[in-house]
Motif scaffolding. Structure first.
Motif, PDB file in Angstrom:
ATOM      1  N   ASP A 159      21.130   1.843 -10.101  1.00 35.48           N
ATOM      2  CA  ASP A 159      21.445   3.132  -9.508  1.00 35.48           C
ATOM      3  C   ASP A 159      22.895   3.144  -8.997  1.00 35.48           C
ATOM      4  O   ASP A 159      23.222   2.514  -8.011  1.00 35.48           O
ATOM      5  CB  ASP A 159      20.446   3.353  -8.357  1.00 35.48           C
ATOM      6  N   MET A 212      23.774   3.865  -5.371  1.00 38.56           N
ATOM      7  CA  MET A 212      23.730   2.812  -4.348  1.00 38.56           C
ATOM      8  C   MET A 212      25.151   2.349  -4.029  1.00 38.56           C
ATOM      9  O   MET A 212      25.498   2.092  -2.888  1.00 38.56           O
ATOM     10  CB  MET A 212      22.930   1.614  -4.862  1.00 38.56           C
ATOM     11  N   LEU A 269      29.793   4.118   3.241  1.00 41.52           N
ATOM     12  CA  LEU A 269      29.542   3.425   4.511  1.00 41.52           C
ATOM     13  C   LEU A 269      30.667   2.455   4.863  1.00 41.52           C
ATOM     14  O   LEU A 269      30.593   1.734   5.848  1.00 41.52           O
ATOM     15  CB  LEU A 269      28.214   2.677   4.446  1.00 41.52           C
ATOM     16  N   HIS A 300      11.327  -7.668  -2.338  1.00 40.85           N
ATOM     17  CA  HIS A 300      11.359  -6.256  -1.942  1.00 40.85           C
ATOM     18  C   HIS A 300      10.515  -5.380  -2.854  1.00 40.85           C
ATOM     19  O   HIS A 300      10.217  -4.243  -2.538  1.00 40.85           O
ATOM     20  CB  HIS A 300      12.792  -5.750  -1.937  1.00 40.85           C
ATOM     21  N   PHE A 313      27.206  10.186   3.776  1.00 42.05           N
ATOM     22  CA  PHE A 313      26.774  10.897   2.577  1.00 42.05           C
ATOM     23  C   PHE A 313      25.311  10.589   2.308  1.00 42.05           C
ATOM     24  O   PHE A 313      24.899   9.441   2.349  1.00 42.05           O
ATOM     25  CB  PHE A 313      27.630  10.473   1.382  1.00 42.05           C
ATOM     26  N   PHE A 373      22.248  11.187  -0.522  1.00 39.94           N
ATOM     27  CA  PHE A 373      22.068  11.556  -1.923  1.00 39.94           C
ATOM     28  C   PHE A 373      20.678  12.142  -2.179  1.00 39.94           C
ATOM     29  O   PHE A 373      19.723  11.834  -1.471  1.00 39.94           O
ATOM     30  CB  PHE A 373      22.240  10.320  -2.808  1.00 39.94           C
ATOM     31  N   HIS A 419      18.611  11.425  -4.528  1.00 42.34           N
ATOM     32  CA  HIS A 419      17.616  10.389  -4.827  1.00 42.34           C
ATOM     33  C   HIS A 419      17.738   9.193  -3.896  1.00 42.34           C
ATOM     34  O   HIS A 419      17.549   8.051  -4.293  1.00 42.34           O
ATOM     35  CB  HIS A 419      17.697   9.985  -6.297  1.00 42.34           C
ATOM     36  N   ALA A 479      19.372   6.849  -2.848  1.00 46.14           N
ATOM     37  CA  ALA A 479      20.309   5.729  -2.993  1.00 46.14           C
ATOM     38  C   ALA A 479      20.021   4.628  -1.976  1.00 46.14           C
ATOM     39  O   ALA A 479      20.933   4.037  -1.412  1.00 46.14           O
ATOM     40  CB  ALA A 479      21.765   6.206  -2.883  1.00 46.14           C
ATOM     41  N   ALA A 480      18.746   4.372  -1.753  1.00 48.03           N
ATOM     42  CA  ALA A 480      18.368   3.308  -0.821  1.00 48.03           C
ATOM     43  C   ALA A 480      18.760   1.959  -1.399  1.00 48.03           C
ATOM     44  O   ALA A 480      18.729   1.776  -2.617  1.00 48.03           O
ATOM     45  CB  ALA A 480      16.863   3.349  -0.587  1.00 48.03           C
ATOM     46  N   PHE A 481      19.162   1.034  -0.531  1.00 49.91           N
ATOM     47  CA  PHE A 481      19.396  -0.335  -0.994  1.00 49.91           C
ATOM     48  C   PHE A 481      18.021  -0.983  -1.144  1.00 49.91           C
ATOM     49  O   PHE A 481      17.411  -1.414  -0.165  1.00 49.91           O
ATOM     50  CB  PHE A 481      20.258  -1.110  -0.004  1.00 49.91           C
ATOM     51  N   LYS A 482      17.550  -1.044  -2.382  1.00 48.40           N
ATOM     52  CA  LYS A 482      16.167  -1.446  -2.655  1.00 48.40           C
ATOM     53  C   LYS A 482      15.830  -2.835  -2.144  1.00 48.40           C
ATOM     54  O   LYS A 482      14.700  -3.120  -1.807  1.00 48.40           O
ATOM     55  CB  LYS A 482      15.903  -1.447  -4.172  1.00 48.40           C
ATOM     56  N   HIS A 483      16.850  -3.709  -2.130  1.00 53.84           N
ATOM     57  CA  HIS A 483      16.597  -5.115  -1.817  1.00 53.84           C
ATOM     58  C   HIS A 483      16.683  -5.396  -0.322  1.00 53.84           C
ATOM     59  O   HIS A 483      16.598  -6.537   0.086  1.00 53.84           O
ATOM     60  CB  HIS A 483      17.592  -5.983  -2.568  1.00 53.84           C
ATOM     61  N   MET A 484      16.913  -4.355   0.473  1.00 55.04           N
ATOM     62  CA  MET A 484      17.044  -4.571   1.917  1.00 55.04           C
ATOM     63  C   MET A 484      15.925  -3.856   2.655  1.00 55.04           C
ATOM     64  O   MET A 484      15.456  -2.806   2.215  1.00 55.04           O
ATOM     65  CB  MET A 484      18.364  -3.983   2.420  1.00 55.04           C
ATOM     66  N   PHE A 515      23.601  -1.513   7.533  1.00 55.41           N
ATOM     67  CA  PHE A 515      24.626  -1.904   6.553  1.00 55.41           C
ATOM     68  C   PHE A 515      26.060  -1.569   6.991  1.00 55.41           C
ATOM     69  O   PHE A 515      26.927  -2.445   7.028  1.00 55.41           O
ATOM     70  CB  PHE A 515      24.334  -1.240   5.211  1.00 55.41           C
ATOM     71  N   GLY A 516      26.273  -0.314   7.338  1.00 57.60           N
ATOM     72  CA  GLY A 516      27.624   0.127   7.709  1.00 57.60           C
ATOM     73  C   GLY A 516      28.177  -0.642   8.898  1.00 57.60           C
ATOM     74  O   GLY A 516      29.361  -0.982   8.950  1.00 57.60           O
ATOM     75  N   TYR A 569      10.271  -2.436   3.090  1.00 57.58           N
ATOM     76  CA  TYR A 569      11.284  -2.212   2.057  1.00 57.58           C
ATOM     77  C   TYR A 569      11.175  -0.758   1.586  1.00 57.58           C
ATOM     78  O   TYR A 569      10.095  -0.158   1.693  1.00 57.58           O
ATOM     79  CB  TYR A 569      11.053  -3.163   0.880  1.00 57.58           C
ATOM     80  N   SER A 598      10.707   0.557  -1.162  1.00 66.20           N
ATOM     81  CA  SER A 598       9.625   0.826  -2.108  1.00 66.20           C
ATOM     82  C   SER A 598       8.294   1.061  -1.404  1.00 66.20           C
ATOM     83  O   SER A 598       7.356   1.554  -2.005  1.00 66.20           O
ATOM     84  CB  SER A 598       9.496  -0.331  -3.097  1.00 66.20           C
ATOM     85  N   ARG A 632      20.956   5.776   7.993  1.00 59.94           N
ATOM     86  CA  ARG A 632      21.988   4.869   7.499  1.00 59.94           C
ATOM     87  C   ARG A 632      23.356   5.544   7.545  1.00 59.94           C
ATOM     88  O   ARG A 632      24.355   4.929   7.934  1.00 59.94           O
ATOM     89  CB  ARG A 632      21.639   4.466   6.063  1.00 59.94           C
ATOM     90  N   ALA A 633      23.383   6.836   7.158  1.00 57.99           N
ATOM     91  CA  ALA A 633      24.650   7.561   7.166  1.00 57.99           C
ATOM     92  C   ALA A 633      25.137   7.819   8.594  1.00 57.99           C
ATOM     93  O   ALA A 633      26.334   7.783   8.866  1.00 57.99           O
ATOM     94  CB  ALA A 633      24.502   8.878   6.411  1.00 57.99           C
TER      95      ALA A 633
END
Lengths: 278, 330
Positions: A171, A174, A181, A276, B78, B80, B82, B84-89, B97-98, B129, B131, B145-146
């Motif tokens: 994606d 991302m 950020l 995850h 910003f 989005f 869809h 735009a999640a960080f899937k692995h976090m 994150f920021g 997660y 998901s 997050r934003a």
């Protein structure tokens, strides 16, 4: 009309008449039978052969200086090859997915060529190019560097081909989110892209490692039949030729065991890197 | 203060995405960019964010010309469509994150993340997660997050576009409340006029890379300046040069001045509202909107002959001017 439709609806599709459990058992049975014929029985026969002369004979042939040095060599070389592959393979996949340049399609097809080329031919070609009569001035013939080179050649596609589709599906938003950020390109790569590629990289690395451990054809000529460049596969061949089939089987089983352990370790890592998704 | 865009243009190949766009977004306001797909609204948002470079024009955020400032340093949040999640976090790490790439102390990050989780009603989900979250929860996480980096402006690109109708309505209300709480200058893109009307204080209607009209929701609905806006911000009937809102079409059971004879083709019941579809003598179709009670009181039924009369209608002159005609004599 109604009655026809009614009968049709009442008659279940053929497969549905099989009990669920029965269908699952059938699938499992087929898989087991196939794997047994193709993989498990030959390996079992190999194990039986290797211990045919008793565990003592197994151990003695395994601890002979030649066998030890061959095993050490292949382990070290395979690890080096896998590490290089992980880096260059990911980079190549990146370029193929993210960049556009003339000739990209051709380059994309070239990646798979090492698969198509008989590995003996690959060995001869490498020897001609980087051997004693090297036209480019690089002579690595009959050295361990040549072994690394040959294995790099034959394992090239694995990491590239496992990372490429994942990168394609990644994606892009991302990355934009990370940028918004405050993350620069390097941070985004390290903290967002790389973790998402790790499972694919590990899968490619596992395949490359397994392939490297057993490679034979490309090394036959390149290693020059010297002890310092003799990998287990070559030693096994030599042992078979001299009639020492028990020794050959013992070394093969050891090679398989090492590969199994490494693949299991990589499997654990993959499992962890996919935490995850569960 | 706020955001101003001055003469922004952007082309993708031959496609003109933005044509000399200028808008002013007041500080602390909640503004909607409304338009059909391909109208340039998302491109405009991305240009403001710095995710896209305009071919011409300037972007000014809080009195700072940010046209050449990279997205990393623009201070925009910003969100989005869809997620735009960080899937692995985990949710926690997504929100952090920021702050964590800014190397803030762990303690400060933890406190801030906890506050934000509360703000977006995700307490208890910190270690999940993405998901494991629903679409609505993921979008709330993306919003947190934003907001974590305390952006000067919040930009949302069709934030509810991927959600179910019910969740969408819920989040709409929630976003409005959130905006009252955090008061950060916010622009959101939508193609849903109802959503824009419901949430925004100011709406910018876009079409084919240009701005059709800017105004408060009520203004746009009552005083659309173009045919496009009239049709886009609400349902409309067209009768010759007249544009008539369906609720401005009166149905009478006896002939009257200015009323046209029509046959009821169909009556659609939509909860408390009834939609009466009419066929005129010349074959044209109109529809009228009334409450179900009204329709029942008049005993309207398909096949009946009735008389339709607009209470008022809008006429758009070729010159671009428009006038409202009061037609009902009563």
């Amino acid at each position: 009309m109604t009655s026809v439709a009614g009968t049709r609806a009442a008659a279940p599709p053929r497969l549905a008449r099989w009990p669920r459990l029965g269908r699952a058992a059938l699938g499992r049975g087929l898989v087991t039978a196939y794997l047994s014929l193709i993989v498990l029985i030959p390996i079992a026969a190999l194990v039986a052969k290797s211990t045919g002369g008793g565990l003592d004979a197994f151990w003695t042939s395994l601890t002979s200086p030649l066998a030890v040095s061959a095993l050490k060599l292949i382990l070290v070389v395979s690890v080096i090859v896998v590490v290089i592959n992980v880096i260059t393979g990911t980079a190549i996949a990146w370029v193929l997915v993210r960049d556009s340049f003339p000739g990209k399609r051709i380059l994309n097809s070239v990646i798979d060529l090492p698969f198509a080329l008989p590995t003996v031919v690959a060995g001869i070609t490498l020897l001609a190019l980087y051997g004693t009569a090297s036209p480019v001035g690089i002579d690595v013939a009959f050295t361990r560097a040549a072994v690394v080179l040959a294995l790099l050649f034959v394992t090239l596609p694995f990491v590239v081909r496992s990372v490429q589709p994942v990168l394609l599906e990644l994606d892009r938003e991302m990355e934009e989110a990370a940028a918004s950020l405050g993350a620069g390109p390097l941070t985004t790569f390290r903290r967002v892209i790389l973790p998402n590629l790790t499972p694919a990289i590990l899968a490619g690395a596992a395949l490359a490692f397994a392939r490297a451990m057993g490679e034979f054809g490309s090394l036959v000529l390149l290693s020059g039949n010297l002890p310092k460049t003799q990998v287990p596969s070559l030693l096994i061949f030599a042992q078979i030729e001299s009639g020492n089939t028990t020794g050959a089987a013992a070394l093969s089983v050891t090679l398989l065991l090492i590969a199994l352990v490494v693949l299991l370790l990589i499997g654990r890592l993959t499992h962890w890197s996919l935490r995850h998704a569960r | 203060m706020g955001i101003s865009v001055k003469g922004a243009s952007k082309k993708f190949g031959d496609f003109v995405a933005l044509e000399d766009i200028s808008i002013e977004v007041p500080d602390g306001s909640l503004t909607a960019l409304l338009g059909p797909s391909g109208s340039g609204k998302s491109t405009l948002l991305r240009v403001i964010a710095g995710l896209e470079q305009p071919d011409a024009g300037r972007i000014v955020i809080s009195d700072r010309d940010t046209t050449d400032v990279p997205v990393q340093d623009r201070g925009v949040g910003f969100v989005f469509q869809h997620y735009a999640a960080f899937k692995h976090m985990t949710v926690k790490n997504n929100i952090a994150f920021g702050l964590s790439i800014r190397k803030r102390p762990r303690k400060e990050i933890d406190t801030r993340v906890r506050e934000l989780l509360q703000l977006v009603h995700l307490d208890g989900f910190a270690d999940r997660y993405p998901s494991q979250l629903s679409g609505g929860q993921r979008q709330r996480m993306a919003l947190a997050r934003a907001l974590a980096v305390e952006p000067e402006v919040l930009l949302l690109d069709e934030p509810f576009g991927a959600l179910d109708a019910n969740v969408r309505k819920e989040l709409r209300v929630w976003l409005r409340r959130l905006h009252e709480e955090v008061h950060v200058t916010t622009i959101f893109v939508t193609h849903d006029q109802e959503e824009a009307m419901d949430v925004a204080e100011q709406i910018v209607v876009m079409n084919e890379g240009r701005i059709e009209q800017t105004g408060a929701p009520r203004d746009l609905y009552d005083h659309p300046s173009t045919e496009f806006v009239m049709g886009f911000v609400g349902p409309v009937n067209r009768r010759g040069a007249l544009f008539i809102r369906p609720h401005d079409l009166e149905i009478l059971q006896v002939p009257a001045v200015e009323a046209e004879e029509a046959m009821i083709e169909r009556i659609v019941h939509l909860g408390f509202e009834a939609r009466v579809e009419l066929l005129l003598a010349d074959g044209e179709q109109l529809w009228a909107q009334m409450t179900l009670a009204e329709a029942e009181l008049m005993e309207l039924a398909a096949g009946q002959i009735v008389y339709a009369r607009p209470r008022h209608a809008k006429v758009f002159e070729p010159s671009g001017a428009s006038r409202t005609e009061e037609l009902a004599a009563a």
